[in-house]
Write an enzyme that holds these catalytic residues in place. Structure first.
Site, PDB file in Angstrom:
ATOM      1  N   GLY A   2     111.437  99.594 -21.849  1.00 16.12           N
ATOM      2  CA  GLY A   2     110.972 100.887 -21.354  1.00 16.12           C
ATOM      3  C   GLY A   2     110.316 101.670 -22.472  1.00 16.12           C
ATOM      4  N   TYR A   5     109.140 108.212 -22.370  1.00 15.48           N
ATOM      5  CA  TYR A   5     109.455 109.387 -23.185  1.00 15.48           C
ATOM      6  C   TYR A   5     110.739 109.194 -23.981  1.00 15.48           C
ATOM      7  CZ  TYR A   5     105.714 112.123 -21.190  1.00 15.48           C
ATOM      8  OH  TYR A   5     104.474 112.603 -20.855  1.00 15.48           O
ATOM      9  N   VAL A   6     111.665 108.385 -23.443  1.00 16.66           N
ATOM     10  CA  VAL A   6     112.916 108.143 -24.166  1.00 16.66           C
ATOM     11  C   VAL A   6     112.772 106.923 -25.088  1.00 16.66           C
ATOM     12  CG1 VAL A   6     115.347 107.479 -23.925  1.00 16.66           C
ATOM     13  CG2 VAL A   6     114.379 109.226 -22.429  1.00 16.66           C
ATOM     14  N   GLY A   7     112.385 105.783 -24.496  1.00 22.98           N
ATOM     15  CA  GLY A   7     112.328 104.532 -25.256  1.00 22.98           C
ATOM     16  C   GLY A   7     111.371 104.585 -26.439  1.00 22.98           C
ATOM     17  N   GLU A 159     120.962 109.568 -24.296  1.00 21.09           N
ATOM     18  CA  GLU A 159     119.985 110.242 -25.144  1.00 21.09           C
ATOM     19  C   GLU A 159     120.051 111.747 -24.900  1.00 21.09           C
ATOM     20  OE1 GLU A 159     118.045 108.730 -27.610  1.00 21.09           O
ATOM     21  OE2 GLU A 159     118.386 110.861 -27.876  1.00 21.09           O
ATOM     22  N   LYS A 214     126.845 112.956 -20.499  1.00 19.60           N
ATOM     23  CA  LYS A 214     125.409 113.199 -20.419  1.00 19.60           C
ATOM     24  C   LYS A 214     125.081 114.074 -19.199  1.00 19.60           C
ATOM     25  CE  LYS A 214     120.974 112.698 -20.636  1.00 19.60           C
ATOM     26  NZ  LYS A 214     119.966 112.718 -21.628  1.00 19.60           N
ATOM     27  N   ALA A 217     126.435 117.628 -19.854  1.00 18.81           N
ATOM     28  CA  ALA A 217     125.647 118.415 -20.815  1.00 18.81           C
ATOM     29  C   ALA A 217     124.412 118.984 -20.119  1.00 18.81           C
ATOM     30  CB  ALA A 217     125.235 117.539 -22.000  1.00 18.81           C
ATOM     31  N   CYS A 270     115.097 115.485 -16.351  1.00 20.59           N
ATOM     32  CA  CYS A 270     116.555 115.309 -16.383  1.00 20.59           C
ATOM     33  C   CYS A 270     117.372 116.312 -15.570  1.00 20.59           C
ATOM     34  CB  CYS A 270     117.045 115.368 -17.825  1.00 20.59           C
ATOM     35  SG  CYS A 270     116.694 113.868 -18.725  1.00 20.59           S
ATOM     36  N   LYS A 273     117.511 116.094 -11.650  1.00 17.71           N
ATOM     37  CA  LYS A 273     117.966 114.750 -11.284  1.00 17.71           C
ATOM     38  C   LYS A 273     119.452 114.574 -11.599  1.00 17.71           C
ATOM     39  CE  LYS A 273     117.397 111.236 -14.008  1.00 17.71           C
ATOM     40  NZ  LYS A 273     116.769 110.245 -14.892  1.00 17.71           N
ATOM     41  N   ARG A 432     106.788 133.665 -18.645  1.00 18.71           N
ATOM     42  CA  ARG A 432     107.607 133.232 -19.785  1.00 18.71           C
ATOM     43  C   ARG A 432     107.925 134.393 -20.722  1.00 18.71           C
ATOM     44  NH1 ARG A 432     109.713 127.858 -19.774  1.00 18.71           N
ATOM     45  NH2 ARG A 432     108.264 126.599 -18.566  1.00 18.71           N
TER      46      ARG A 432
HETATM   47  C1  UDX Z   1     116.813 118.219 -21.472  1.00 12.71           C
HETATM   48  C2  UDX Z   1     118.018 118.345 -22.421  1.00 12.71           C
HETATM   49  O1  UDX Z   1     117.853 119.496 -23.249  1.00 12.71           O
HETATM   50  C3  UDX Z   1     118.158 117.084 -23.268  1.00 12.71           C
HETATM   51  O2  UDX Z   1     119.314 117.162 -24.078  1.00 12.71           O
HETATM   52  C4  UDX Z   1     118.251 115.875 -22.334  1.00 12.71           C
HETATM   53  O3  UDX Z   1     118.328 114.688 -23.079  1.00 12.71           O
HETATM   54  C5  UDX Z   1     117.056 115.822 -21.401  1.00 12.71           C
HETATM   55  O4  UDX Z   1     116.938 117.062 -20.674  1.00 12.71           O
HETATM   56  P1  UDX Z   1     114.193 118.506 -21.708  1.00 12.71           P
HETATM   57  O5  UDX Z   1     114.159 118.345 -20.228  1.00 12.71           O
HETATM   58  O6  UDX Z   1     113.240 117.724 -22.536  1.00 12.71           O
HETATM   59  O7  UDX Z   1     115.639 118.158 -22.266  1.00 12.71           O
HETATM   60  O8  UDX Z   1     113.912 120.044 -22.059  1.00 12.71           O
HETATM   61  P2  UDX Z   1     114.760 121.371 -22.294  1.00 12.71           P
HETATM   62  O9  UDX Z   1     114.326 121.980 -23.570  1.00 12.71           O
HETATM   63  O10 UDX Z   1     116.196 121.169 -22.114  1.00 12.71           O
HETATM   64  O11 UDX Z   1     114.186 122.320 -21.139  1.00 12.71           O
HETATM   65  C6  UDX Z   1     114.373 122.034 -19.761  1.00 12.71           C
HETATM   66  C7  UDX Z   1     113.742 123.107 -18.912  1.00 12.71           C
HETATM   67  O12 UDX Z   1     114.462 124.327 -19.007  1.00 12.71           O
HETATM   68  C8  UDX Z   1     112.289 123.446 -19.301  1.00 12.71           C
HETATM   69  O13 UDX Z   1     111.515 123.587 -18.123  1.00 12.71           O
HETATM   70  C9  UDX Z   1     112.407 124.752 -20.049  1.00 12.71           C
HETATM   71  O14 UDX Z   1     111.249 125.545 -19.956  1.00 12.71           O
HETATM   72  C10 UDX Z   1     113.579 125.403 -19.305  1.00 12.71           C
HETATM   73  N1  UDX Z   1     114.289 126.380 -20.147  1.00 12.71           N
HETATM   74  C11 UDX Z   1     114.976 125.999 -21.247  1.00 12.71           C
HETATM   75  C12 UDX Z   1     114.237 127.721 -19.796  1.00 12.71           C
HETATM   76  O15 UDX Z   1     113.617 128.121 -18.789  1.00 12.71           O
HETATM   77  N2  UDX Z   1     114.916 128.626 -20.585  1.00 12.71           N
HETATM   78  C13 UDX Z   1     115.622 128.271 -21.692  1.00 12.71           C
HETATM   79  O16 UDX Z   1     116.195 129.164 -22.336  1.00 12.71           O
HETATM   80  C14 UDX Z   1     115.643 126.904 -22.038  1.00 12.71           C
HETATM   81  P1  ADP Z   2     111.972 108.095 -19.494  1.00 14.97           P
HETATM   82  O1  ADP Z   2     111.635 109.560 -19.517  1.00 14.97           O
HETATM   83  O2  ADP Z   2     113.387 107.840 -19.021  1.00 14.97           O
HETATM   84  O3  ADP Z   2     111.658 107.401 -20.774  1.00 14.97           O
HETATM   85  P2  ADP Z   2     109.564 106.934 -18.302  1.00 14.97           P
HETATM   86  O4  ADP Z   2     109.171 106.841 -16.853  1.00 14.97           O
HETATM   87  O5  ADP Z   2     108.741 107.756 -19.237  1.00 14.97           O
HETATM   88  O6  ADP Z   2     111.081 107.428 -18.309  1.00 14.97           O
HETATM   89  O7  ADP Z   2     109.644 105.469 -18.931  1.00 14.97           O
HETATM   90  C1  ADP Z   2     110.286 104.395 -18.356  1.00 14.97           C
HETATM   91  C2  ADP Z   2     109.474 103.122 -18.631  1.00 14.97           C
HETATM   92  O8  ADP Z   2     110.245 101.986 -18.243  1.00 14.97           O
HETATM   93  C3  ADP Z   2     108.150 103.032 -17.882  1.00 14.97           C
HETATM   94  O9  ADP Z   2     107.087 102.917 -18.810  1.00 14.97           O
HETATM   95  C4  ADP Z   2     108.310 101.741 -17.015  1.00 14.97           C
HETATM   96  O10 ADP Z   2     107.115 101.002 -16.909  1.00 14.97           O
HETATM   97  C5  ADP Z   2     109.349 100.959 -17.802  1.00 14.97           C
HETATM   98  N1  ADP Z   2     110.065  99.939 -17.035  1.00 14.97           N
HETATM   99  C6  ADP Z   2     110.597 100.036 -15.794  1.00 14.97           C
HETATM  100  N2  ADP Z   2     111.215  98.885 -15.442  1.00 14.97           N
HETATM  101  C7  ADP Z   2     111.073  98.024 -16.482  1.00 14.97           C
HETATM  102  C8  ADP Z   2     111.492  96.662 -16.752  1.00 14.97           C
HETATM  103  N3  ADP Z   2     112.200  95.949 -15.863  1.00 14.97           N
HETATM  104  N4  ADP Z   2     111.155  96.110 -17.941  1.00 14.97           N
HETATM  105  C9  ADP Z   2     110.447  96.812 -18.840  1.00 14.97           C
HETATM  106  N5  ADP Z   2     110.038  98.085 -18.662  1.00 14.97           N
HETATM  107  C10 ADP Z   2     110.337  98.686 -17.501  1.00 14.97           C
END
Ligand code: UDX
Ligand code: ADP
Length: 453
Positions: A2, A5-7, A159, A214, A217, A270, A273, A432
């Site tokens: 993958g 955004y995470v991998g 993560e 996770k 949090a 996140c 979901k 904002r």
């Molecule tokens: C979140 C968690 O922070 C992270 O630990 C987890 O791994 C993935 O989900 P992310 O979704 O990247 O990360 O962004 P984050 O900074 O948490 O913001 C989430 C949303 O909340 C954004 O839309 C942001 O604008 C909003 N937010 C955040 C606010 O509206 N106000 C705040 O004070 C903080």
């Molecule tokens: P995240 O934010 O969790 O990283 P993304 O949608 O940005 O989610 O990334 C997930 C990635 O995993 C996608 O690029 C997708 O193509 C890949 N993926 C899904 N299934 C498989 C698989 N079986 N093997 C390899 N990559 C995969």
């Protein structure tokens, strides 16, 4: 597995910090892999401040991106599962439960292709007890069928990186959480992080605690955003100022000052979901009141997005049909090109529904992404949208401008230049609370700021 955004960022930092470990990032999406291999670092598929530097140092040395999934699995001592786990759109649990088809497919592929002993690490956010599924599939492969001798250990290593600060979060994490039963596997993964994370920040738990931590949090963080947004609405009607309230409560060390910024609602892949996942789990285990409690965090978030669209229409004499409305920002937060669950999508759709002509400017979001999010190509006519390369162009002829993402450059906009190109009476909706309100007012704009009474 993958390269999303995470991998992508996670593995790039591991490779950067552990030069003696060969890290191979695989993905089925060939286009994505090609972008990760693009010599032009500004064209990586994920925009994260600092990511280009990390990739530049490690790529080709011990960081590789490829679509050759099976070969990479066979060669690996440790496999991280970082594939997407979106909310199910159909079938049992639709709208709440996570769709685990990719994680299952991926696990089956590991089961088939692995050789020798392989440690499998869950990185994607997964519902509690997913490890059981992963373990069951892998255990079936251990017993053979193809005659090869193989064995597996499963760990959960969620993560916590936030987009926009992913590199900093990975390089100096508050904590690293590793859940699992197999002591050797746990130690092996702790050693990887031990290259740069202080030992006291590496927490070890059982598998289920790690998975649930996770979700918890993210649920707590999202709850803070909904809590402050609920108070923002009250501030607007009573004459209080949510920034002052946030400062006042944030100085209480038990509450803390972070994550109290009111806005158009939370987005990102996140929060919603994970809460819906939690809600689904609670219902599954008969904990109705707990499910309803968390469900309200999401309900309030949707309400916040809808009420902003509604109040824009109200202020513009109850109709936006045929009117130009500028949207500054489309990403769900600053410093990312990610639009997943962005409040801008809901607000834009509601305004389009009312017949508005939207001009959208975001410094990092590509037009093709907006087309997908709004399910509508850019074009002419009533109830349509187009993108603009700068804020002044977006405001040309507009009756209103909305700030939806807190990009740094929107804090210092030239309001007199903007005001001259807008149609009067002109409105600024600062969702904002970041604009220079005094300058905008002096330029003749009427202003609504989230949380300001
Ligand atoms: C979140 C968690 O922070 C992270 O630990 C987890 O791994 C993935 O989900 P992310 O979704 O990247 O990360 O962004 P984050 O900074 O948490 O913001 C989430 C949303 O909340 C954004 O839309 C942001 O604008 C909003 N937010 C955040 C606010 O509206 N106000 C705040 O004070 C903080
Ligand atoms: P995240 O934010 O969790 O990283 P993304 O949608 O940005 O989610 O990334 C997930 C990635 O995993 C996608 O690029 C997708 O193509 C890949 N993926 C899904 N299934 C498989 C698989 N079986 N093997 C390899 N990559 C995969």
């Amino acid at each position: 597995m993958g390269a999303g955004y995470v991998g992508g960022p996670t593995m790039a930092v591991i490779a950067d910090r552990c030069p003696e470990i060969q890290v191979t990032v695989v993905d089925l999406n060939a286009e994505r892999i090609a972008s990760w291999n693009n010599p032009e670092l500004s064209r990586l598929p994920v925009y994260e401040p600092g990511l280009d530097g990390v990739v530049a140092r490690a790529r080709g040395r011990n960081l590789h991106f490829t679509t050759e999934v099976d070969a990479a699995i066979a060669a690996a001592d440790m496999v991280f599962l970082s594939v997407n786990t979106p909310t199910k759109t159909r079938g049992v649990g639709a709208g709440q439960a996570s769709d685990l088809r990719w994680i299952e497919a991926c696990t089956r592929q590991v089961a088939a292709a692995a050789q020798g002993h392989t440690i499998v690490v869950e990185k994607s956010t997964l519902p509690v007890r997913t490890a059981e599924t992963v373990q069951t599939i892998l255990a079936a492969a251990e017993q053979g069928g193809d005659g090869a001798i193989k064995s597996f250990a499963v760990l959960s290593n969620p993560e916590f990186l936030a987009e926009g600060t992913a590199i900093a979060d990975l390089e100096a994490p508050d904590r690293v959480l590793i859940g699992g039963q197999d002591a050797d596997a746990l130690e092996a993964l702790a050693q990887v992080y031990g290259h740069w994370v202080p030992a006291e920040r590496i927490l070890r738990t059982n598998l289920w605690s790690s998975e649930l931590s996770k979700l918890t949090a993210n649920a707590f963080l999202a709850q803070r955003v909904s809590s402050i947004n609920s108070i923002a609405a009250l501030c607007e009607t009573t004459g209080a100022d949510v920034k002052e309230v946030a400062r006042a409560i944030g100085t209480d060390t038990r509450i803390g000052s972070r994550f109290l910024q009111s806005g158009p609602g939370f987005g990102g892949s996140c929060f919603q979901k994970d809460i819906l996942n939690l809600v689904y789990l609670c219902r599954h285990y008969g904990l109705t009141e707990v499910a309803e409690y968390w469900e309200q965090v999401v309900a309030l978030n949707s309400w916040q997005q809808r009420r902003i669209a509604r109040l824009v229409v109200q202020r513009l004499f109850n109709t936006v049909a045929g009117k130009r409305v500028a949207l500054l920002g489309f990403a769900f937060k600053a410093d990312t090109n990610d639009t997943r669950e962005s409040p801008a999508i809901r607000i834009a759709k509601d305004l389009l529904e009312e017949g508005a002509q939207l001009s959208i400017h975001d410094p990092k979001v590509a037009d093709e992404q907006i087309v997908r999010d709004l399910a509508q190509p850019a074009g002419m006519g009533e109830s349509t949208w187009h993108s603009c390369i700068d804020p002044v162009e977006a405001c040309q002829g507009a009756d209103a401008v909305l700030i939806l993402t807190e990009w740094q450059q929107f804090r210092t906009l030239d309001w007199s230049a903007i005001a001259t190109v807008m149609r009067r009476p002109a409105w600024l909706f600062d969702c904002r609370a970041i604009a220079d309100a005094e300058a905008a007012r002096a330029a003749g704009l009427q202003i609504w700021t989230v949380g300001e009474g």
